[in-house]
Scaffold this motif. Structure first.
Motif, PDB file in Angstrom:
ATOM      1  N   HIS A  98      -9.138   9.299  16.654  1.00 36.02           N
ATOM      2  CA  HIS A  98      -8.272   8.573  17.559  1.00 36.02           C
ATOM      3  C   HIS A  98      -6.814   8.837  17.175  1.00 36.02           C
ATOM      4  O   HIS A  98      -6.469   8.772  15.989  1.00 36.02           O
ATOM      5  N   PRO A  99      -5.963   9.164  18.148  1.00 37.56           N
ATOM      6  CA  PRO A  99      -4.575   9.529  17.815  1.00 37.56           C
ATOM      7  C   PRO A  99      -3.811   8.456  17.047  1.00 37.56           C
ATOM      8  O   PRO A  99      -3.071   8.764  16.121  1.00 37.56           O
ATOM      9  N   LEU A 100      -3.990   7.198  17.414  1.00 34.74           N
ATOM     10  CA  LEU A 100      -3.279   6.128  16.718  1.00 34.74           C
ATOM     11  C   LEU A 100      -3.756   5.986  15.275  1.00 34.74           C
ATOM     12  O   LEU A 100      -2.954   5.777  14.367  1.00 34.74           O
ATOM     13  N   ILE A 130      -1.660  17.110  -0.822  1.00 32.22           N
ATOM     14  CA  ILE A 130      -1.113  15.963  -0.098  1.00 32.22           C
ATOM     15  C   ILE A 130      -0.406  16.429   1.172  1.00 32.22           C
ATOM     16  O   ILE A 130      -0.580  15.852   2.246  1.00 32.22           O
ATOM     17  N   GLY A 131       0.390  17.483   1.072  1.00 32.05           N
ATOM     18  CA  GLY A 131       1.072  18.020   2.245  1.00 32.05           C
ATOM     19  C   GLY A 131       0.105  18.541   3.288  1.00 32.05           C
ATOM     20  O   GLY A 131       0.302  18.361   4.493  1.00 32.05           O
ATOM     21  N   GLY A 132      -0.970  19.195   2.843  1.00 30.36           N
ATOM     22  CA  GLY A 132      -1.978  19.691   3.769  1.00 30.36           C
ATOM     23  C   GLY A 132      -2.678  18.565   4.514  1.00 30.36           C
ATOM     24  O   GLY A 132      -2.931  18.665   5.721  1.00 30.36           O
ATOM     25  N   LEU A 133      -3.008  17.492   3.803  1.00 33.09           N
ATOM     26  CA  LEU A 133      -3.622  16.338   4.464  1.00 33.09           C
ATOM     27  C   LEU A 133      -2.659  15.682   5.443  1.00 33.09           C
ATOM     28  O   LEU A 133      -3.070  15.240   6.517  1.00 33.09           O
ATOM     29  N   LEU A 134      -1.381  15.627   5.095  1.00 33.30           N
ATOM     30  CA  LEU A 134      -0.381  15.078   6.007  1.00 33.30           C
ATOM     31  C   LEU A 134      -0.309  15.899   7.289  1.00 33.30           C
ATOM     32  O   LEU A 134      -0.343  15.358   8.394  1.00 33.30           O
ATOM     33  N   VAL A 135      -0.258  17.207   7.163  1.00 34.95           N
ATOM     34  CA  VAL A 135      -0.193  18.081   8.340  1.00 34.95           C
ATOM     35  C   VAL A 135      -1.473  17.976   9.160  1.00 34.95           C
ATOM     36  O   VAL A 135      -1.424  17.942  10.397  1.00 34.95           O
ATOM     37  N   LEU A 136      -2.608  17.906   8.503  1.00 33.91           N
ATOM     38  CA  LEU A 136      -3.874  17.784   9.213  1.00 33.91           C
ATOM     39  C   LEU A 136      -3.941  16.488  10.013  1.00 33.91           C
ATOM     40  O   LEU A 136      -4.386  16.480  11.165  1.00 33.91           O
ATOM     41  N   LEU A 137      -3.489  15.396   9.428  1.00 33.60           N
ATOM     42  CA  LEU A 137      -3.510  14.123  10.153  1.00 33.60           C
ATOM     43  C   LEU A 137      -2.507  14.104  11.294  1.00 33.60           C
ATOM     44  O   LEU A 137      -2.779  13.533  12.354  1.00 33.60           O
ATOM     45  N   ALA A 197      -1.492   8.950   8.541  1.00 35.22           N
ATOM     46  CA  ALA A 197      -0.466   9.894   8.094  1.00 35.22           C
ATOM     47  C   ALA A 197       0.790   9.165   7.634  1.00 35.22           C
ATOM     48  O   ALA A 197       1.362   9.498   6.591  1.00 35.22           O
ATOM     49  N   MET A 198       1.223   8.167   8.388  1.00 31.82           N
ATOM     50  CA  MET A 198       2.477   7.490   8.076  1.00 31.82           C
ATOM     51  C   MET A 198       2.341   6.452   6.964  1.00 31.82           C
ATOM     52  O   MET A 198       3.286   6.231   6.207  1.00 31.82           O
ATOM     53  N   VAL A 199       1.180   5.815   6.847  1.00 31.34           N
ATOM     54  CA  VAL A 199       1.025   4.760   5.845  1.00 31.34           C
ATOM     55  C   VAL A 199       0.603   5.321   4.490  1.00 31.34           C
ATOM     56  O   VAL A 199       1.068   4.872   3.451  1.00 31.34           O
ATOM     57  N   PHE A 200      -0.261   6.337   4.480  1.00 33.15           N
ATOM     58  CA  PHE A 200      -0.795   6.833   3.219  1.00 33.15           C
ATOM     59  C   PHE A 200      -0.193   8.173   2.785  1.00 33.15           C
ATOM     60  O   PHE A 200       0.244   8.326   1.654  1.00 33.15           O
ATOM     61  N   MET A 201      -0.192   9.146   3.662  1.00 34.44           N
ATOM     62  CA  MET A 201       0.156  10.507   3.255  1.00 34.44           C
ATOM     63  C   MET A 201       1.658  10.744   3.131  1.00 34.44           C
ATOM     64  O   MET A 201       2.100  11.423   2.208  1.00 34.44           O
ATOM     65  N   ILE A 231       0.833  -1.202   0.000  1.00 31.16           N
ATOM     66  CA  ILE A 231       0.000   0.000   0.000  1.00 31.16           C
ATOM     67  C   ILE A 231       0.867   1.250   0.000  1.00 31.16           C
ATOM     68  O   ILE A 231       0.586   2.221  -0.713  1.00 31.16           O
ATOM     69  N   MET A 232       1.939   1.230   0.778  1.00 33.36           N
ATOM     70  CA  MET A 232       2.833   2.388   0.825  1.00 33.36           C
ATOM     71  C   MET A 232       3.523   2.605  -0.522  1.00 33.36           C
ATOM     72  O   MET A 232       3.662   3.749  -0.978  1.00 33.36           O
ATOM     73  N   LEU A 233       3.958   1.528  -1.170  1.00 33.58           N
ATOM     74  CA  LEU A 233       4.590   1.667  -2.485  1.00 33.58           C
ATOM     75  C   LEU A 233       3.611   2.174  -3.530  1.00 33.58           C
ATOM     76  O   LEU A 233       3.948   3.068  -4.321  1.00 33.58           O
ATOM     77  N   LEU A 234       2.420   1.639  -3.529  1.00 33.10           N
ATOM     78  CA  LEU A 234       1.406   2.087  -4.483  1.00 33.10           C
ATOM     79  C   LEU A 234       1.036   3.544  -4.219  1.00 33.10           C
ATOM     80  O   LEU A 234       0.885   4.326  -5.161  1.00 33.10           O
ATOM     81  N   GLY A 235       0.925   3.892  -2.944  1.00 35.83           N
ATOM     82  CA  GLY A 235       0.618   5.269  -2.586  1.00 35.83           C
ATOM     83  C   GLY A 235       1.722   6.244  -2.946  1.00 35.83           C
ATOM     84  O   GLY A 235       1.479   7.445  -3.089  1.00 35.83           O
ATOM     85  N   ALA A 236       2.932   5.777  -3.097  1.00 27.80           N
ATOM     86  CA  ALA A 236       4.047   6.643  -3.491  1.00 27.80           C
ATOM     87  C   ALA A 236       4.208   6.699  -5.002  1.00 27.80           C
ATOM     88  O   ALA A 236       4.540   7.753  -5.554  1.00 27.80           O
TER      89      ALA A 236
END
Length: 95
Positions: free
Chosen positions: A58-60, A40-47, A66-70, A9-14
């Motif tokens: 939920h924080p987790l 993409i950067g905005g969604l990363l910061v928001l998450l 954020a870490m797996v997708f964004m 999923i991480m490779l496909l997302g990249a």
């Protein structure tokens, strides 16, 4: 087996943002590519901001998204931007 799926999923997302942003920069659509990278950067910061629980998520779960997708998508899009810029610069150079 679960780790393989997360890695896939991480490779496909990249790779998807990498190819899209690289193509957009190569054909000269820098504004559209910048908009895509900014979203993409905005969604990363928001998450990452939501990981303290203040947004009702939920924080987790927020940090996992954020870490797996964004984060891979953001890194892939920046790498695509660099590759598109380098290919475009090589094509415009006159020898």
């Amino acid at each position: 087996m679960g780790g393989f799926f997360v890695f896939a999923i991480m490779l496909l997302g990249a790779f998807i943002p990498f190819g899209l942003v690289g193509y957009l920069v190569r054909i000269g659509k820098n504004g559209l590519a910048l908009t895509f990278v900014s979203l993409i950067g905005g969604l990363l910061v928001l998450l990452v901001y939501a990981s303290d629980g203040s947004l009702g998520m939920h924080p987790l779960m927020a940090m996992s998204w954020a870490m797996v997708f964004m984060l891979p998508a953001f890194i892939g899009s920046l790498a695509g931007w660099l590759l598109g810029w380098l290919i475009r610069r090589r094509g415009e150079r006159s020898d």
